[in-house]
Design a protein around this motif. Structure first.
Motif, PDB file in Angstrom:
ATOM      1  N   UNK A  46       0.823  -1.205   0.000  1.00 32.77           N
ATOM      2  CA  UNK A  46       0.000   0.000   0.000  1.00 32.77           C
ATOM      3  C   UNK A  46       0.860   1.258   0.000  1.00 32.77           C
ATOM      4  N   UNK A  47       2.142   1.139   0.348  1.00 30.33           N
ATOM      5  CA  UNK A  47       3.010   2.310   0.411  1.00 30.33           C
ATOM      6  C   UNK A  47       3.805   2.524  -0.878  1.00 30.33           C
ATOM      7  N   UNK A  48       3.538   1.756  -1.901  1.00 28.70           N
ATOM      8  CA  UNK A  48       4.233   1.940  -3.177  1.00 28.70           C
ATOM      9  C   UNK A  48       3.888   3.301  -3.758  1.00 28.70           C
ATOM     10  N   UNK A  49       4.895   3.992  -4.249  1.00 28.27           N
ATOM     11  CA  UNK A  49       4.711   5.288  -4.886  1.00 28.27           C
ATOM     12  C   UNK A  49       5.288   5.189  -6.294  1.00 28.27           C
ATOM     13  N   UNK A  50       4.469   5.508  -7.278  1.00 32.90           N
ATOM     14  CA  UNK A  50       4.920   5.444  -8.673  1.00 32.90           C
ATOM     15  C   UNK A  50       5.511   6.788  -9.073  1.00 32.90           C
ATOM     16  N   UNK A  51       6.632   6.762  -9.783  1.00 31.69           N
ATOM     17  CA  UNK A  51       7.253   7.972 -10.309  1.00 31.69           C
ATOM     18  C   UNK A  51       6.779   8.197 -11.738  1.00 31.69           C
ATOM     19  N   UNK A  52       6.357   9.434 -12.012  1.00 32.40           N
ATOM     20  CA  UNK A  52       6.014   9.844 -13.372  1.00 32.40           C
ATOM     21  C   UNK A  52       6.940  11.006 -13.716  1.00 32.40           C
ATOM     22  N   UNK A  53       7.629  10.896 -14.839  1.00 29.81           N
ATOM     23  CA  UNK A  53       8.598  11.917 -15.242  1.00 29.81           C
ATOM     24  C   UNK A  53       8.001  12.817 -16.317  1.00 29.81           C
ATOM     25  N   UNK A  54       8.270  14.112 -16.167  1.00 31.73           N
ATOM     26  CA  UNK A  54       7.751  15.128 -17.076  1.00 31.73           C
ATOM     27  C   UNK A  54       8.854  16.171 -17.264  1.00 31.73           C
ATOM     28  N   UNK A  55       8.830  16.855 -18.395  1.00 28.41           N
ATOM     29  CA  UNK A  55       9.782  17.943 -18.638  1.00 28.41           C
ATOM     30  C   UNK A  55       9.027  19.183 -19.113  1.00 28.41           C
ATOM     31  N   UNK A  56       9.726  20.309 -19.072  1.00 27.83           N
ATOM     32  CA  UNK A  56       9.212  21.524 -19.718  1.00 27.83           C
ATOM     33  C   UNK A  56       9.866  21.588 -21.096  1.00 27.83           C
ATOM     34  N   UNK A  86      -0.693   6.727  -5.083  1.00 30.97           N
ATOM     35  CA  UNK A  86       0.346   7.664  -4.680  1.00 30.97           C
ATOM     36  C   UNK A  86       1.363   7.784  -5.806  1.00 30.97           C
ATOM     37  N   UNK A  87       1.630   9.032  -6.202  1.00 30.02           N
ATOM     38  CA  UNK A  87       2.507   9.306  -7.338  1.00 30.02           C
ATOM     39  C   UNK A  87       3.453  10.438  -6.966  1.00 30.02           C
ATOM     40  N   UNK A  88       4.696  10.323  -7.423  1.00 30.47           N
ATOM     41  CA  UNK A  88       5.630  11.450  -7.398  1.00 30.47           C
ATOM     42  C   UNK A  88       5.753  11.943  -8.827  1.00 30.47           C
TER      43      UNK A  88
END
Length: 153
Positions: A46-56, A86-88
């Motif tokens: 339940x504490x897994x946090x997925x990373x999503x990467x974005x740029x300008x 949960x996402x970063x």
């Protein structure tokens, strides 16, 4: 007759060795800290946090009359998140000195600076479409507003 018995023992020995190596390899890969590529092998914490990467990003175009037109955007322009996930959101500044932003429908605000990464923790309790809007590149004085979309379902 004795020759056939020896071959059968060798085959059984090699088969047993293969099974031991196969099970050992599976247990080794299951015990490492890396994430498996297949969802059915993944331990759902339940504490897994997925990373999503974005740029300008910036696009510049010269029109027929010689006038240039700039457009800034979030890339990717749309991301998809499950309700409650949960996402970063990790945004790296590539173009433009800085991009102050807010996410509509939330209290989330921040600034992405060129050459730096800004991490925005996200978790939405309601489904919907949320816009991430750069406050510098919006409105009538900019030809193309800098807006990204966060789809939550």
């Amino acid at each position: 007759m004795q020759f056939i018995v020896v071959k059968k023992k060798n085959i059984v020995t090699w088969l047993a060795l293969f099974v031991v190596v196969l099970i050992g390899g599976f247990l080794y890969f299951m015990s490492t800290e890396s994430e498996p590529a297949f969802g059915f092998l993944q331990d759902s914490k339940s504490e897994d946090v997925r990373d999503i990467h974005m740029i300008t990003a910036e696009f510049t175009m010269t029109m027929e009359n010689g006038k240039t037109m700039d457009a800034y955007r979030w890339d990717p322009g749309s991301i998809f998140i499950e309700k409650g996930e949960k996402v970063n959101l990790k945004i790296y500044g590539i173009n433009g000195s800085e991009h102050p932003f807010y996410i509509e429908g939330t209290d989330i605000r921040g600034t992405v600076k060129k050459g730096e990464e800004t991490v925005v923790p996200l978790q939405f309790d309601k489904e919907g479409v949320y816009k991430i809007v750069c406050t510098i590149h919006q409105g009538e004085h900019h030809q193309a507003p800098m807006i990204g979309y966060i789809y939550v379902d």
